[in-house]
Scaffold this active site. Structure first.
Site, PDB file in Angstrom:
ATOM      1  N   ALA A   1     -40.943 -59.438 112.708  1.00 47.81           N
ATOM      2  CA  ALA A   1     -40.943 -58.246 113.560  1.00 47.81           C
ATOM      3  C   ALA A   1     -42.306 -58.022 114.189  1.00 47.81           C
ATOM      4  O   ALA A   1     -43.338 -58.391 113.626  1.00 47.81           O
ATOM      5  CB  ALA A   1     -40.537 -57.017 112.742  1.00 47.81           C
ATOM      6  N   ASP A   2     -42.290 -57.400 115.363  1.00 49.29           N
ATOM      7  CA  ASP A   2     -43.527 -57.027 116.030  1.00 49.29           C
ATOM      8  C   ASP A   2     -43.279 -55.754 116.831  1.00 49.29           C
ATOM      9  O   ASP A   2     -42.228 -55.610 117.468  1.00 49.29           O
ATOM     10  CB  ASP A   2     -44.010 -58.135 116.974  1.00 49.29           C
ATOM     11  CG  ASP A   2     -45.407 -57.849 117.501  1.00 49.29           C
ATOM     12  OD1 ASP A   2     -46.370 -58.057 116.731  1.00 49.29           O
ATOM     13  OD2 ASP A   2     -45.523 -57.395 118.651  1.00 49.29           O
ATOM     14  N   THR A   3     -44.240 -54.838 116.785  1.00 49.30           N
ATOM     15  CA  THR A   3     -44.105 -53.550 117.478  1.00 49.30           C
ATOM     16  C   THR A   3     -45.285 -53.336 118.416  1.00 49.30           C
ATOM     17  O   THR A   3     -46.426 -53.591 118.041  1.00 49.30           O
ATOM     18  CB  THR A   3     -44.051 -52.388 116.457  1.00 49.30           C
ATOM     19  OG1 THR A   3     -42.954 -52.602 115.559  1.00 49.30           O
ATOM     20  CG2 THR A   3     -43.866 -51.046 117.157  1.00 49.30           C
TER      21      THR A   3
ATOM     22  N   GLY B   1     -39.647 -55.867 118.448  1.00 55.10           N
ATOM     23  CA  GLY B   1     -38.863 -57.086 118.542  1.00 55.10           C
ATOM     24  C   GLY B   1     -38.581 -57.579 117.130  1.00 55.10           C
ATOM     25  O   GLY B   1     -39.441 -57.491 116.248  1.00 55.10           O
TER      26      GLY B   1
END
Length: 197
Positions: A68-70, A105
């Site tokens: 995950a990436d924010t 994502g």
């Protein structure tokens, strides 16, 4: 041995997964974060794939890896984690009194019975901040809370008092869109609350 691995060192993502009863291991990614796009929805999916794949390649057997990436975006500009207090203050000055977007994502990498499946998606949440005074911003920056967070704030922390409203998934702003994650996994035939040994 079936297991779930969260490819992130984020304590907030860990808490979110624990909140829904998932049993998992944490294995932070060592991947170099290289972006080929500047479009927020593309960036977060690309980085989540990068992180997830690096951890997935170190695994064997039946496994589900969640990468995950924010990022926080304001007027189509990505605001990452501030490098110092001055940068944090600048970010908050831009966000105060305005609407911005938070994109997370997620990449799911599943190996089951020798078959590998990969799926990436993103979730977007609109966040509106109340106007903030320079004194309020300085006091918040002095807490140190903004320093390890995209956009220089954590909605689940002290900055909650500045959030006028949100449109979308709250958990997405924290760092992992739980409801969307659950639905995507369900489509893959996985109940995250049961998929462990």
């Amino acid at each position: 041995m079936r297991k779930i691995i969260l490819a992130s060192a984020s304590p907030r993502r860990r808490e979110l997964l624990e909140q829904i009863g998932a049993v998992f291991e944490v294995c932070p990614s060592n991947a170099e974060e290289i972006m080929t796009s500047s479009v927020p929805r593309e960036v977060v999916q690309e980085l989540s794939r990068c992180k997830g794949n690096e951890v997935f390649e170190r695994t064997s057997g039946d496994v589900l890896v969640i990468g995950a990436d924010t990022v926080v975006a304001f007027q189509d500009s990505i605001l990452g984690k501030p490098a110092d207090a001055a940068m944090a203050r600048d970010m908050l000055l831009r966000l105060q009194g305005n609407t911005h977007q938070v994109y997370t994502g997620v990449t799911l990498l599943l190996r089951q019975g020798g078959t590998v499946t990969q799926k990436s998606f993103y979730e977007k949440t609109e966040v509106v901040f109340y106007p903030m005074t320079g004194e309020e911003i300085d006091a918040y920056v002095r807490t140190g809370e903004p320093m390890d967070k995209a956009g220089a704030y954590g909605i689940q922390g002290k900055s909650a008092v500045f959030v006028e409203k949100i449109d979308g998934d709250y958990s997405n702003v924290v760092g992992l869109p739980l409801a969307r994650l659950y639905q995507e996994l369900k489509q893959m035939g996985i109940d995250i609350k049961e998929w462990h040994s």
